[in-house]
Design an enzyme around this catalytic site. Structure first.
Site, PDB file in Angstrom:
ATOM      1  N   ASP A   1       0.874  -1.170   0.000  1.00  0.00           N
ATOM      2  CA  ASP A   1       0.000   0.000   0.000  1.00  0.00           C
ATOM      3  C   ASP A   1       0.920   1.232   0.000  1.00  0.00           C
ATOM      4  O   ASP A   1       2.124   1.135   0.289  1.00  0.00           O
ATOM      5  CB  ASP A   1      -0.943   0.000   1.213  1.00  0.00           C
ATOM      6  CG  ASP A   1      -2.116   0.961   0.995  1.00  0.00           C
ATOM      7  OD1 ASP A   1      -2.045   1.799   0.064  1.00  0.00           O
ATOM      8  OD2 ASP A   1      -3.104   0.889   1.748  1.00  0.00           O
TER       9      ASP A   1
HETATM   10  C1  BGC Z   1      -4.860   3.446   0.007  1.00  0.00           C
HETATM   11  C2  BGC Z   1      -4.942   2.475  -1.166  1.00  0.00           C
HETATM   12  C3  BGC Z   1      -4.714   3.227  -2.456  1.00  0.00           C
HETATM   13  C4  BGC Z   1      -3.384   3.941  -2.382  1.00  0.00           C
HETATM   14  C5  BGC Z   1      -3.045   4.719  -3.638  1.00  0.00           C
HETATM   15  C6  BGC Z   1      -3.607   4.279  -0.015  1.00  0.00           C
HETATM   16  O1  BGC Z   1      -3.652   5.289   0.949  1.00  0.00           O
HETATM   17  O2  BGC Z   1      -4.930   2.731   1.222  1.00  0.00           O
HETATM   18  O3  BGC Z   1      -6.172   1.827  -1.182  1.00  0.00           O
HETATM   19  O4  BGC Z   1      -4.758   2.353  -3.536  1.00  0.00           O
HETATM   20  O5  BGC Z   1      -3.406   4.859  -1.295  1.00  0.00           O
HETATM   21  O6  BGC Z   1      -3.863   5.830  -3.765  1.00  0.00           O
END
Ligand code: BGC
Length: 736
Positions: free
Chosen positions: A222
């Site tokens: 993530d």
């Molecule tokens: C989120 C993800 C997301 C990523 C990119 C993170 O903060 O938890 O779900 O895909 O950011 O935007």
């Protein structure tokens, strides 16, 4: 291998920028990644480093909270395909979704991005979405693996959860999606799982995901989840996103002998495979097709919770008043990384006016800014005096729920509740239409209104979809993918959500959602699986046929017993009647969404497999089917079972191996060791066993190896010998 080459390799296992991977040579092009699960949030290759700025316009489908309520995998596969089309059109190779964490608490700030409190429903729907996305040559990225069930302290929190709850609840949807849809990528979660960051968790990323489930794709972090880049690579994480610029740490881990260079090679190879798989994304549908799918999905998500007959609004002479800013300014998606810039948004007020062909009066009633505005409320109450039916559009404003924080409570904003009370006194009939990403309290006001329509967050076409349902052009067929509790205090995770001091204990274990409410017989406002229709359905003719060991085929006939066309979600639950292990009173093991014309009927069938009867045996780390009776329940919600049958299972016949620390009780149940115990008992002084039966009972739970210290002639050698003999004879029929 020179240090420079290791440097180069270390650079490849992190992105080039927020949304791009590093290109290398002719066989590794840079890949473009983009959120999100219910629509593309792509800034193109030149996006700003935080990904905050505007994205390109894209169709905003209903978020997962609404897709979950459709209970319709075929429809969701079409949503996936349309998402794949959108990605292909925008040159995106990797789509960051679906989000598929389990809704452990109704307060979860990101519940709108997740499907359900139930892993079976989540798993089947996510599988459909992944299949659809990947059918266009675009990689899906199920997330967030694993046990990412809250926003509070999400980047640090350590989730303490039993291995059984992990397997049965939190991992099982991921397992299904990996085995059945074979996603090309997966995103690890921010949090720790039992002490180890998910992004550095070898048990999760390698042992469970790859070795046990056969995942052959790429695991990315993530955004910002990697704590120690070398530990992440060692654990099986292939791509750090976005790049933290710490590749030197990986280099020194390799040169210092703490990280095997082959781990880097493996990660790069997976990147290469991902590039090959996504080399030719191909859109097969147009933007207009995608907008149409978004409308259909929104229509099927709408869930009718209460209706005293006021709906549908078909009588043109009824004086209608629409109240609530949401009718004009719809809330159709949640906040955070999944936010889409829609191609077009419909609002329900315009749609009602257009479809009913009449002048529909409107009062905003409240403001969405959080400021209480008495004048708006007064005007709405005044107008209600001249109305027969008030459609009150209430809900949670943007600032009440979003990625990044959990909600503080279940109630609607106080000014909206005050307005609702006053509207109820106006003499008009009141229909409440809700917009919310997580469930809200309805119990405290439902008796004062005539109908409740749960509209979740419906994506850009939600206004039209809602008008079609309210006016009776579409019969509501959404069903609750999560229970609505009577009180927050009743929720199974109440005492331990969201934890404190960086720790959260999943104290309710496997009793999440309806598994908890139904097992403890706690009353709920509306149960899991519930939803009304404008027609009614009859459940008839349950048939259960054996197919093989612990496998049965189940079928029944569903009939539309009303006078309108409509859709029903037939649900199948399995209940272990007499299990030595504590189990939820029943668990969803199948469902079918069926659309029928009035009077029409259709046979609905399922094939139940051994896994549908199994629980996770945590001591021996395996799925186990215990012998006994199992109830097969078919119904319209977890609390509305219409047909019941029973099957008998002989169990899976797999005997737990004996161990040195197996107890006397376990020895006495094993055919190899039982005779030895009988001999020991015979060697006791005459009458001792009979004189003190409680003594025998007391020592049943003593590990046999402890007997070596009791001075009764049991040696470690004897115990080892019996354990070895018992385990050499897995059938365990006869002692050898
Ligand atoms: C989120 C993800 C997301 C990523 C990119 C993170 O903060 O938890 O779900 O895909 O950011 O935007």
């Amino acid at each position: 291998m020179t240090e420079t080459t290791i440097q180069e390799k270390a650079r490849l296992v992190a992105g080039a920028s927020t949304w791009k991977t590093v290109a290398s040579g002719s066989d590794l092009p840079a890949l473009l990644l983009a959120d999100g699960p219910h629509g593309l949030r792509s800034q193109g290759a030149e996006g700003d480093s935080l990904g905050i700025g505007d994205s390109l316009p894209a169709v905003c489908f209903p978020p997962a909270v609404a897709l979950g309520s459709t209970w319709n995998p075929e429809l969701i596969e079409r949503v996936g395909a349309a998402l794949g089309d959108e990605a292909a059109r925008l040159g995106v190779q990797v789509l960051l979704g679906p989000g598929m964490n389990i809704k452990r608490s109704p307060l979860g700030g990101r519940n709108f991005e997740y499907f359900s409190e139930d892993p079976r429903l989540t798993g089947e729907l996510a599988t459909a979405l992944v299949r659809g996305i990947q059918s266009r040559g675009v990689a899906a990225t199920p997330k967030h693996f694993a046990a990412n069930n809250q926003e509070t302290d999400r980047m640090r929190v350590d989730v303490t959860v039993s291995r059984r709850a992990l397997r049965e609840i939190y991992l099982s949807a991921f397992e299904r999606v990996v085995r059945e849809a074979k996603p090309w990528a997966l995103m690890s979660a921010y949090n720790r799982v039992n002490g180890v960051f998910a992004s550095e968790n070898r048990w999760l990323l390698d042992e469970v995901l790859r070795e046990q489930w056969g995942f052959d794709g790429l695991v990315m972090s993530d955004w910002g989840a990697v704590d120690d880049p070398a530990a992440a690579v060692a654990a099986g994480l292939d791509l750090e996103m976005p790049p933290s610029g710490r590749h030197d740490r990986i280099v020194s881990a390799v040169t210092g002998g703490r990280l095997d260079e082959s781990a880097l090679d493996t990660a790069i190879e997976r990147l290469r495979v991902l590039a090959q798989r996504t080399a030719a994304p191909r859109p097969l549908g147009t933007v207009e097709d995608a907008e149409q799918v978004a409308l259909e999905a929104a229509g099927e998500a709408i869930t009718l919770l209460k209706n005293d007959g006021v709906l549908p609004l078909e009588d043109g002479s009824v004086r209608l008043l629409v109240v609530g800013e949401f009718a004009r300014t719809p809330r159709f998606q949640g906040g955070g990384s999944s936010r889409v810039r829609p191609t077009a948004v419909t609002n329900v007020l315009d749609s009602l006016r257009r479809m009913s062909g009449g002048d529909v009066a409107f009062c905003p009633g409240f403001s969405l800014s959080g400021e209480v505005d008495e004048a708006l409320a007064d005007a709405a109450v005044e107008a209600a005096r001249d109305a027969d039916v008030v459609l009150a559009f209430l809900g949670l404003p943007d600032h009440a729920e979003s990625e990044g924080f959990d909600r503080a409570g279940l109630t609607l904003p106080a000014d909206q509740l005050a307005l609702l009370r006053r509207l109820g006194e106006s003499g008009a009939r009141v229909v409440v239409v809700l917009s919310n990403g997580g469930v809200v309290d309805v119990a405290s006001w439902r008796d004062d209104v005539d109908a409740i329509v749960e509209g979740w967050l419906l994506g850009q076409a939600g206004g039209t979809a809602m008008a079609e349902v309210l006016l009776g052009r579409v019969s509501p067929s959404g069903r609750l993918a999560e229970s609505i509790p009577l009180r927050l205090e009743d929720t199974p995770s109440h005492l331990t959500f969201p934890g404190r001091d960086g720790q959260v204990l999943y104290g309710e274990d496997v009793y999440v959602g309806y598994r908890g409410y139904d097992t403890r017989a706690v009353e709920v406002a509306y149960p899991f699986g519930f939803g009304l229709s404008y027609t009614s359905f009859a459940y008839e003719g349950l048939e259960i046929e054996p197919m093989g060991p612990n496998s049965w085929s189940v079928s029944m006939r569903l009939r539309n017993a009303g006078v309108r066309a409509g859709g029903e979600v037939v649900q199948l639950y399995v209940a272990a009647d007499s299990s030595a292990v504590d189990r939820p009173v029943h668990e969803l093991r199948g469902f079918r969404k069926v659309f029928l014309e009035p009077g029409e009927s259709r046979t609905v069938s399922w094939e139940l497999e051994p896994r549908d009867f199994a629980f996770w045996n945590a001591r021996f780390e395996r799925w186990q089917v215990a012998p006994g009776e199992y109830r097969i329940e078919v119904g319209a919600s977890s609390r509305d079972i219409r047909l019941v049958g029973t099957v008998h299972s002989a169990g899976d016949g797999v005997r737990d191996p004996l161990r040195l620390d197996s107890t006397l009780g376990e020895w006495s149940a094993h055919p190899v060791s039982a005779p030895l115990l009988a001999q020991m008992r015979a060697a006791m002084p005459a009458g001792a066993a009979e004189a003190a039966p409680e003594l025998l009972e007391m020592v049943r739970s003593t590990p046999v190896i402890k007997l070596t210290t009791w001075g009764i002639g049991v040696t470690e050698e004897t115990v080892r010998d019996v354990v070895a003999r018992a385990n050499a004879d897995p059938e365990g029929d006869e002692p050898r």
